[in-house]
Motif scaffolding. Structure first.
Motif, PDB file in Angstrom:
ATOM      1  N   MET A   1       3.678  30.839  -9.563  1.00 45.93           N
ATOM      2  CA  MET A   1       2.688  30.359  -8.598  1.00 45.93           C
ATOM      3  C   MET A   1       1.874  31.577  -8.177  1.00 45.93           C
ATOM      4  SD  MET A   1       5.279  28.072  -6.292  1.00 45.93           S
ATOM      5  CE  MET A   1       4.119  27.672  -5.005  1.00 45.93           C
ATOM      6  N   PRO A   2       0.569  31.452  -8.090  1.00 47.56           N
ATOM      7  CA  PRO A   2      -0.259  32.608  -7.714  1.00 47.56           C
ATOM      8  C   PRO A   2       0.225  33.272  -6.432  1.00 47.56           C
ATOM      9  CG  PRO A   2      -1.623  30.733  -8.338  1.00 47.56           C
ATOM     10  CD  PRO A   2      -0.202  30.241  -8.285  1.00 47.56           C
ATOM     11  N   GLU A   3       0.557  34.558  -6.536  1.00 44.63           N
ATOM     12  CA  GLU A   3       0.928  35.393  -5.384  1.00 44.63           C
ATOM     13  C   GLU A   3       2.215  34.945  -4.694  1.00 44.63           C
ATOM     14  OE1 GLU A   3      -2.413  35.375  -2.782  1.00 44.63           O
ATOM     15  OE2 GLU A   3      -3.823  36.046  -4.311  1.00 44.63           O
ATOM     16  N   GLU A   4       2.921  33.980  -5.254  1.00 46.24           N
ATOM     17  CA  GLU A   4       4.114  33.480  -4.572  1.00 46.24           C
ATOM     18  C   GLU A   4       5.376  33.536  -5.416  1.00 46.24           C
ATOM     19  OE1 GLU A   4       3.791  29.737  -2.534  1.00 46.24           O
ATOM     20  OE2 GLU A   4       1.660  30.013  -2.183  1.00 46.24           O
ATOM     21  N   GLY A   5       5.265  33.937  -6.682  1.00 43.15           N
ATOM     22  CA  GLY A   5       6.444  33.952  -7.527  1.00 43.15           C
ATOM     23  C   GLY A   5       6.631  32.623  -8.242  1.00 43.15           C
ATOM     24  N   PHE A   6       7.869  32.343  -8.610  1.00 37.11           N
ATOM     25  CA  PHE A   6       8.154  31.135  -9.368  1.00 37.11           C
ATOM     26  C   PHE A   6       8.101  29.905  -8.468  1.00 37.11           C
ATOM     27  CE2 PHE A   6      10.567  34.449 -11.770  1.00 37.11           C
ATOM     28  CZ  PHE A   6       9.730  34.452 -12.874  1.00 37.11           C
ATOM     29  N   GLY A   7       7.661  28.787  -9.050  1.00 40.24           N
ATOM     30  CA  GLY A   7       7.542  27.597  -8.210  1.00 40.24           C
ATOM     31  C   GLY A   7       7.594  26.290  -8.958  1.00 40.24           C
TER      32      GLY A   7
ATOM     33  N   HIS B   1       8.020  18.641 -10.890  1.00 36.62           N
ATOM     34  CA  HIS B   1       7.504  19.202 -12.140  1.00 36.62           C
ATOM     35  C   HIS B   1       7.038  20.631 -11.907  1.00 36.62           C
ATOM     36  CE1 HIS B   1       3.375  18.663 -10.679  1.00 36.62           C
ATOM     37  NE2 HIS B   1       3.685  17.412 -10.340  1.00 36.62           N
ATOM     38  N   ALA B   2       6.627  21.289 -12.970  1.00 39.67           N
ATOM     39  CA  ALA B   2       6.181  22.681 -12.883  1.00 39.67           C
ATOM     40  C   ALA B   2       4.961  22.798 -11.979  1.00 39.67           C
ATOM     41  CB  ALA B   2       5.852  23.198 -14.277  1.00 39.67           C
ATOM     42  N   ALA B   3       4.884  23.908 -11.247  1.00 43.34           N
ATOM     43  CA  ALA B   3       3.821  24.086 -10.255  1.00 43.34           C
ATOM     44  C   ALA B   3       2.446  24.236 -10.884  1.00 43.34           C
ATOM     45  CB  ALA B   3       4.124  25.312  -9.389  1.00 43.34           C
ATOM     46  N   ASN B   4       2.389  24.627 -12.175  1.00 49.68           N
ATOM     47  CA  ASN B   4       1.078  24.841 -12.799  1.00 49.68           C
ATOM     48  C   ASN B   4       0.484  23.557 -13.379  1.00 49.68           C
ATOM     49  OD1 ASN B   4       2.858  24.558 -14.920  1.00 49.68           O
ATOM     50  ND2 ASN B   4       1.961  26.200 -16.159  1.00 49.68           N
ATOM     51  N   LEU B   5       1.188  22.444 -13.249  1.00 49.17           N
ATOM     52  CA  LEU B   5       0.646  21.167 -13.714  1.00 49.17           C
ATOM     53  C   LEU B   5      -0.375  20.659 -12.696  1.00 49.17           C
ATOM     54  CD1 LEU B   5       1.158  19.172 -16.121  1.00 49.17           C
ATOM     55  CD2 LEU B   5       2.594  17.866 -14.548  1.00 49.17           C
ATOM     56  N   GLN B   6      -1.561  20.305 -13.174  1.00 49.30           N
ATOM     57  CA  GLN B   6      -2.613  19.824 -12.275  1.00 49.30           C
ATOM     58  C   GLN B   6      -2.153  18.574 -11.516  1.00 49.30           C
ATOM     59  OE1 GLN B   6      -5.699  21.109 -11.585  1.00 49.30           O
ATOM     60  NE2 GLN B   6      -5.150  22.888 -12.830  1.00 49.30           N
ATOM     61  N   ASP B   7      -2.658  18.444 -10.283  1.00 46.48           N
ATOM     62  CA  ASP B   7      -2.271  17.293  -9.461  1.00 46.48           C
ATOM     63  C   ASP B   7      -2.551  15.961 -10.159  1.00 46.48           C
ATOM     64  OD1 ASP B   7      -1.080  18.517  -7.368  1.00 46.48           O
ATOM     65  OD2 ASP B   7      -2.755  18.356  -5.976  1.00 46.48           O
ATOM     66  N   ARG B   8      -3.671  15.896 -10.868  1.00 44.34           N
ATOM     67  CA  ARG B   8      -4.020  14.627 -11.518  1.00 44.34           C
ATOM     68  C   ARG B   8      -3.017  14.274 -12.615  1.00 44.34           C
ATOM     69  NH1 ARG B   8      -9.179  17.246 -11.336  1.00 44.34           N
ATOM     70  NH2 ARG B   8     -10.449  16.461  -9.624  1.00 44.34           N
TER      71      ARG B   8
ATOM     72  N   ALA C   1       0.845  -1.198   0.000  1.00 47.20           N
ATOM     73  CA  ALA C   1       0.000   0.000   0.000  1.00 47.20           C
ATOM     74  C   ALA C   1       0.878   1.245   0.000  1.00 47.20           C
ATOM     75  CB  ALA C   1      -0.922  -0.001   1.216  1.00 47.20           C
ATOM     76  N   ALA C   2       0.333   2.336  -0.528  1.00 47.95           N
ATOM     77  CA  ALA C   2       1.104   3.573  -0.651  1.00 47.95           C
ATOM     78  C   ALA C   2       0.193   4.777  -0.496  1.00 47.95           C
ATOM     79  CB  ALA C   2       1.798   3.609  -2.014  1.00 47.95           C
ATOM     80  N   ILE C   3       0.807   5.944  -0.317  1.00 47.74           N
ATOM     81  CA  ILE C   3       0.065   7.200  -0.216  1.00 47.74           C
ATOM     82  C   ILE C   3       0.717   8.202  -1.170  1.00 47.74           C
ATOM     83  CG2 ILE C   3      -0.815   8.988   1.328  1.00 47.74           C
ATOM     84  CD1 ILE C   3       0.766   6.108   3.038  1.00 47.74           C
ATOM     85  N   ILE C   4      -0.100   8.949  -1.891  1.00 53.81           N
ATOM     86  CA  ILE C   4       0.408   9.940  -2.848  1.00 53.81           C
ATOM     87  C   ILE C   4       0.021  11.343  -2.409  1.00 53.81           C
ATOM     88  CG2 ILE C   4      -1.668   9.749  -4.319  1.00 53.81           C
ATOM     89  CD1 ILE C   4       0.151  10.230  -6.740  1.00 53.81           C
ATOM     90  N   ASP C   5       0.912  12.302  -2.642  1.00 51.09           N
ATOM     91  CA  ASP C   5       0.596  13.704  -2.359  1.00 51.09           C
ATOM     92  C   ASP C   5       1.619  14.587  -3.050  1.00 51.09           C
ATOM     93  OD1 ASP C   5      -0.837  15.811  -1.392  1.00 51.09           O
ATOM     94  OD2 ASP C   5      -0.314  15.542   0.717  1.00 51.09           O
ATOM     95  N   SER C   6       1.343  15.885  -3.072  1.00 53.21           N
ATOM     96  CA  SER C   6       2.275  16.835  -3.686  1.00 53.21           C
ATOM     97  C   SER C   6       2.548  17.987  -2.737  1.00 53.21           C
ATOM     98  CB  SER C   6       1.706  17.371  -4.999  1.00 53.21           C
ATOM     99  OG  SER C   6       0.582  18.187  -4.757  1.00 53.21           O
ATOM    100  N   GLN C   7       3.674  18.655  -2.989  1.00 50.56           N
ATOM    101  CA  GLN C   7       4.093  19.800  -2.179  1.00 50.56           C
ATOM    102  C   GLN C   7       4.588  20.886  -3.117  1.00 50.56           C
ATOM    103  OE1 GLN C   7       8.021  19.598  -0.302  1.00 50.56           O
ATOM    104  NE2 GLN C   7       7.136  20.290   1.631  1.00 50.56           N
ATOM    105  N   SER C   8       4.015  22.072  -3.021  1.00 48.04           N
ATOM    106  CA  SER C   8       4.495  23.206  -3.814  1.00 48.04           C
ATOM    107  C   SER C   8       5.692  23.828  -3.119  1.00 48.04           C
ATOM    108  CB  SER C   8       3.389  24.246  -3.993  1.00 48.04           C
ATOM    109  OG  SER C   8       2.336  23.719  -4.764  1.00 48.04           O
ATOM    110  N   VAL C   9       6.667  24.243  -3.899  1.00 47.70           N
ATOM    111  CA  VAL C   9       7.884  24.817  -3.324  1.00 47.70           C
ATOM    112  C   VAL C   9       8.378  25.931  -4.235  1.00 47.70           C
ATOM    113  CG1 VAL C   9       9.298  23.043  -4.448  1.00 47.70           C
ATOM    114  CG2 VAL C   9      10.215  24.275  -2.490  1.00 47.70           C
ATOM    115  N   LYS C  10       8.879  26.988  -3.638  1.00 47.14           N
ATOM    116  CA  LYS C  10       9.422  28.087  -4.435  1.00 47.14           C
ATOM    117  C   LYS C  10      10.737  27.665  -5.080  1.00 47.14           C
ATOM    118  CE  LYS C  10       7.357  31.813  -1.708  1.00 47.14           C
ATOM    119  NZ  LYS C  10       7.628  32.990  -0.867  1.00 47.14           N
ATOM    120  N   THR C  11      11.010  28.246  -6.239  1.00 45.55           N
ATOM    121  CA  THR C  11      12.283  27.986  -6.899  1.00 45.55           C
ATOM    122  C   THR C  11      13.186  29.200  -6.729  1.00 45.55           C
ATOM    123  OG1 THR C  11      11.287  28.754  -8.960  1.00 45.55           O
ATOM    124  CG2 THR C  11      11.396  26.375  -8.624  1.00 45.55           C
TER     125      THR C  11
END
Length: 259
Positions: free
Chosen positions: A121-127, A146-153, A101-111
């Protein structure tokens, strides 16, 4: 006299790593580089968050340390070491070597300014975004940056695709509501796995620890101990992913051989 650093591997910890590093090629000049100091230097950089040029001289010339880092990234050495230790930690914890079994998730991070991914990234600059899949004790099975604007799915498909080889027992992946929809069917078709959505109960107006979800959140919290991961400083996404694998490698070394 060479100075020691808190991130230096002990003799016992080095014995976990040394057999997994490529042997020097036969012929030509014998290898003069101290691989233990090279590995110590790389782990220092990941933990301290400094740039390559600011590595202390005790680890040797920084271009040499960087060359080994890059070469081992390209030939898959860091990935092999990580995967080997992952199996060892699971066995030590009384688990089966291969997760079911596994768990999936994502984390946005500034570049950083120099980063290779330049997406606003909205209101946060590049990400950028880190997509990870962990087992039930929080150890990484796969990671994609990957790029922050790519949808989670869509990002999920990239990281799930990495599970195709190497996890024969896997049957179930937990995810939050952001992954609901067509992805469930895609995961079933791609790997014959069940993608189970763990939903929040919005009727409860208080903080609730979601079943299984806290495991992957704790893994992201572990990243916080490694300053090189505080932002995405890398030019290549492959390097970003390797830095995550190295942070987890360091964590697993200390699990197996506490310093």
């Amino acid at each position: 006299e060479t100075q020691t650093y808190p991130t230096d591997l002990t003799d016992g910890q080095w014995q976990l790593i040394e057999p997994l590093l490529p042997k020097a090629k036969p012929g030509g000049c014998p290898r003069t580089t101290d691989l233990r100091q090279v590995v110590n230097g790389i782990l220092y950089l990941v933990r301290a968050g400094c740039s390559w040029r600011m590595l202390p001289h005790d680890f040797g010339p920084w271009p040499t340390v960087y060359d080994y880092f890059r070469h081992y990234r390209r030939d898959g050495t860091w990935q092999r070491i990580h995967d080997h230790l992952h199996t060892q930690v699971r066995l030590e914890a009384g688990r089966h070597a291969s997760p079911s079994a596994a768990i999936i998730d994502s984390q946005s991070v500034k570049t950083a300014e120099k980063g290779g991914i330049v997406v606003m990234m909205p209101e946060e600059g590049f990400g950028a975004k880190r997509h990870i899949i962990v087992d039930t004790i929080g150890l990484i099975m796969a990671v994609v940056v990957h790029a922050a604007n790519l949808q989670d799915r869509d990002g999920a498909k990239l990281v799930v695709a990495k599970l195709k080889e190497g996890f024969p027992r896997l049957s179930l992946i937990w995810a939050d509501g952001g992954y609901a929809g067509k992805l469930i069917e895609w995961v079933q078709e791609f790997g014959h796995w069940v993608l189970q959505i763990v939903k929040r109960n919005d009727d409860l107006h208080r903080f609730v620890v979601l079943p299984r979800r806290w495991v992957v959140e704790r893994t992201f919290a572990w990243f916080g101990k490694y300053r090189r991961l505080s932002k995405d400083y890398e030019t290549l996404t492959e390097t970003s992913e390797t830095m995550i694998y190295l942070a987890m490698t360091n964590l697993m070394i200390h699990r197996l051989k506490p310093g």
